[in-house]
Design a protein around this motif. Structure first.
Motif, short mmCIF file in Angstrom:
data_model
loop_
_atom_site.label_atom_id
_atom_site.label_comp_id
_atom_site.label_asym_id
_atom_site.label_seq_id
_atom_site.Cartn_x
_atom_site.Cartn_y
_atom_site.Cartn_z
N ALA A 247 -5.13 6.18 -8.33
CA ALA A 247 -6.12 5.41 -7.57
C ALA A 247 -5.55 4.05 -7.16
CB ALA A 247 -7.38 5.21 -8.41
N SER A 248 -4.84 3.39 -8.06
CA SER A 248 -4.23 2.10 -7.74
C SER A 248 -3.19 2.25 -6.64
CB SER A 248 -3.57 1.51 -9.00
OG SER A 248 -4.50 1.30 -10.03
N VAL A 249 -2.35 3.26 -6.77
CA VAL A 249 -1.27 3.48 -5.80
C VAL A 249 -1.84 3.78 -4.41
CG1 VAL A 249 0.67 4.97 -5.18
CG2 VAL A 249 0.35 4.24 -7.56
N ARG A 250 -2.79 4.71 -4.34
CA ARG A 250 -3.32 5.12 -3.04
C ARG A 250 -4.20 4.04 -2.40
NH1 ARG A 250 -0.07 7.66 -0.79
NH2 ARG A 250 -1.60 8.45 0.71
N THR A 251 -4.77 3.16 -3.22
CA THR A 251 -5.54 2.05 -2.64
C THR A 251 -4.60 1.03 -2.03
OG1 THR A 251 -7.34 2.33 -4.24
CG2 THR A 251 -7.22 0.22 -3.12
N LEU A 252 -3.56 0.65 -2.76
CA LEU A 252 -2.58 -0.28 -2.21
C LEU A 252 -1.89 0.31 -0.98
CD1 LEU A 252 -1.13 -2.98 -2.38
CD2 LEU A 252 0.47 -1.96 -4.02
N ALA A 253 -1.79 1.64 -0.94
CA ALA A 253 -1.15 2.31 0.19
C ALA A 253 -1.90 2.09 1.50
CB ALA A 253 -1.03 3.81 -0.08
N LEU A 254 -3.14 1.63 1.43
CA LEU A 254 -3.91 1.37 2.64
C LEU A 254 -3.31 0.24 3.47
CD1 LEU A 254 -7.56 1.73 1.28
CD2 LEU A 254 -6.26 3.39 2.62
N VAL A 255 -2.34 -0.51 2.91
CA VAL A 255 -1.66 -1.54 3.70
C VAL A 255 -0.92 -0.91 4.87
CG1 VAL A 255 -1.41 -3.13 1.75
CG2 VAL A 255 0.42 -1.48 2.25
N GLU A 256 -0.71 0.42 4.81
CA GLU A 256 -0.11 1.13 5.94
C GLU A 256 -0.89 0.86 7.23
OE1 GLU A 256 0.46 5.77 7.43
OE2 GLU A 256 -0.09 5.34 5.36
N VAL A 257 -2.21 0.77 7.10
CA VAL A 257 -3.07 0.48 8.26
C VAL A 257 -2.79 -0.94 8.78
CG1 VAL A 257 -5.45 0.28 9.06
CG2 VAL A 257 -4.82 2.07 7.45
N LEU A 258 -2.53 -1.88 7.87
CA LEU A 258 -2.21 -3.24 8.28
C LEU A 258 -0.87 -3.28 9.01
CD1 LEU A 258 -3.27 -5.32 5.13
CD2 LEU A 258 -4.65 -4.57 7.08
N PHE A 259 0.09 -2.47 8.56
CA PHE A 259 1.38 -2.38 9.25
C PHE A 259 1.16 -1.92 10.70
CE2 PHE A 259 3.59 -1.21 4.98
CZ PHE A 259 3.52 -2.54 4.59
N ALA A 260 0.32 -0.89 10.85
CA ALA A 260 0.04 -0.35 12.18
C ALA A 260 -0.65 -1.39 13.06
CB ALA A 260 -0.82 0.90 12.06
N GLN A 261 -1.59 -2.15 12.47
CA GLN A 261 -2.28 -3.20 13.22
C GLN A 261 -1.31 -4.28 13.66
OE1 GLN A 261 -5.71 -3.83 14.18
NE2 GLN A 261 -5.65 -1.61 13.95
N ALA A 262 -0.38 -4.64 12.79
CA ALA A 262 0.60 -5.67 13.12
C ALA A 262 1.50 -5.23 14.27
CB ALA A 262 1.44 -6.01 11.89
N VAL A 263 1.96 -3.97 14.22
CA VAL A 263 2.81 -3.44 15.29
C VAL A 263 2.04 -3.43 16.62
CG1 VAL A 263 3.94 -1.34 16.14
CG2 VAL A 263 4.25 -2.06 13.76
N THR A 264 0.79 -2.99 16.56
CA THR A 264 -0.04 -2.94 17.77
C THR A 264 -0.23 -4.32 18.38
OG1 THR A 264 -1.24 -1.02 16.94
CG2 THR A 264 -2.30 -2.29 18.68
N HIS A 265 -0.45 -5.32 17.53
CA HIS A 265 -0.74 -6.67 18.02
C HIS A 265 0.52 -7.42 18.49
CE1 HIS A 265 -2.94 -10.44 18.39
NE2 HIS A 265 -1.99 -11.03 17.69
N PHE A 266 1.56 -7.40 17.67
CA PHE A 266 2.74 -8.22 17.97
C PHE A 266 3.77 -7.51 18.84
CE2 PHE A 266 1.15 -10.05 13.94
CZ PHE A 266 0.97 -11.37 14.36
#
Length: 294
Positions: A247-266
């Motif tokens: 549960a801890s690992v897969r929750t922290l893994a949600l930062v993958e979405v932040l990576f995608a947002q950063a690529v989209t924006h910058f």
């Protein structure tokens, strides 16, 4: 907090692997693109295992009987989860299905408690729910409700459940080894799992759709890179599973979405909407709460 570093590396590598698999789906189909990560991934997993054995000087781990049901369960559910996710990528309802797939951390927490007895503290539960809500908020674009169907809902939740069960299966396999060296336990489990998956899907395609195997052979260059990135990401997922709850690992893994947002924006210069900013804030807050709970 070593598990957090492993998870961040795995999430970044998985972002690259997913992009490669999406491209391969167009030429190889859903099952073919699913097979690539296993067929071209297992040789790298074996190399990782050989490297760990040499560097650590450890002997070959003894394999208890309980290891096999766990690893087979993890391997089969991961194949089904990946194929299910890829099958809806080209549909209008994919945005909705993807949002439901990202309920995986909530399902992992529940399954981990049921099958492995992984303790879920109130703070961890809050972190899981908040971060998952943020990802769903980011994923559900305006007008997504118009494409909502029973099928997209079922596929999304089902795929999320399969990914969750796969994580539980592999963590159960790693823990069942009872080896004092967690790196060896994780790498050994990965190698066994990928060999099983490559064998199962190769047999299936040889019996049901041989042309796909020939198409995979022709696309060996991009497939090789996708396989390496898949094995590389999985290695770090498994290392994290060996020392932290799924549960801890897969929750922290949600930062993958932040990576995608950063690529989209910058990178692509696409503006970030207030809804997406709200989702990012929730994900960040959930992740910070998760880390703080440790």
């Amino acid at each position: 907090m070593l598990w957090a570093i492993f998870t961040l590396i795995a999430a970044a590598a998985q972002t690259v692997r997913n992009a490669m698999q999406r491209e391969l789906t167009a030429t190889l189909g859903t099952v073919g693109a699913t097979h690539v990560r296993f067929l071209f991934g297992f040789p790298f997993a074996i190399l990782f295992l050989a490297g760990v054995l040499i560097v650590t000087g450890q002997g070959w781990p003894s394999t208890p009987a309980m290891f096999w049901p766990w690893v087979v369960f993890g391997a089969v559910t991961q194949i089904a989860a990946t194929a299910t996710m890829l099958s809806v990528m080209g549909e209008r309802s994919f945005v909705v299905a993807y949002a439901y797939i990202k309920t995986e951390p909530v399902q992992v927490a529940i399954f981990g408690l049921i099958f492995l007895g992984d303790h879920v503290t109130p703070m961890l539960a809050a972190a899981v729910v908040i971060a998952t809500a943020g990802v769903i908020l980011i994923s559900l674009k305006p007008g997504a409700g118009k494409t909502t169907t029973t099928r997209s809902t079922v596929i999304g939740l089902g795929s999320g459940a399969l990914f969750a069960l796969s994580a539980i299966g592999y963590r159960g396999a790693i823990l069942s080894l009872g080896h004092p060296h967690f790196v060896l336990s994780a790498t050994y489990t990965l190698a066994v799992g990928l060999v099983m998956q490559a064998a199962m899907l190769s047999l299936y395609l040889w019996l049901r759709d041989p042309p796909v195997l020939r198409a995979i052979a022709r696309a060996w260059r991009p497939s090789l890179f996708a396989g390496f990135m898949g094995a590389f990401a999985s290695e770090f997922w498994f290392l994290a599973f060996a020392i932290a709850t799924a549960a801890s690992v897969r929750t922290l893994a949600l930062v993958e979405v932040l990576f995608a947002q950063a690529v989209t924006h910058f990178w692509f210069k696409q503006p970030t909407t207030p809804r997406e900013i709200g989702g990012v804030v929730l994900v960040v807050f959930g992740v910070l709460l998760l880390v703080w709970s440790y």
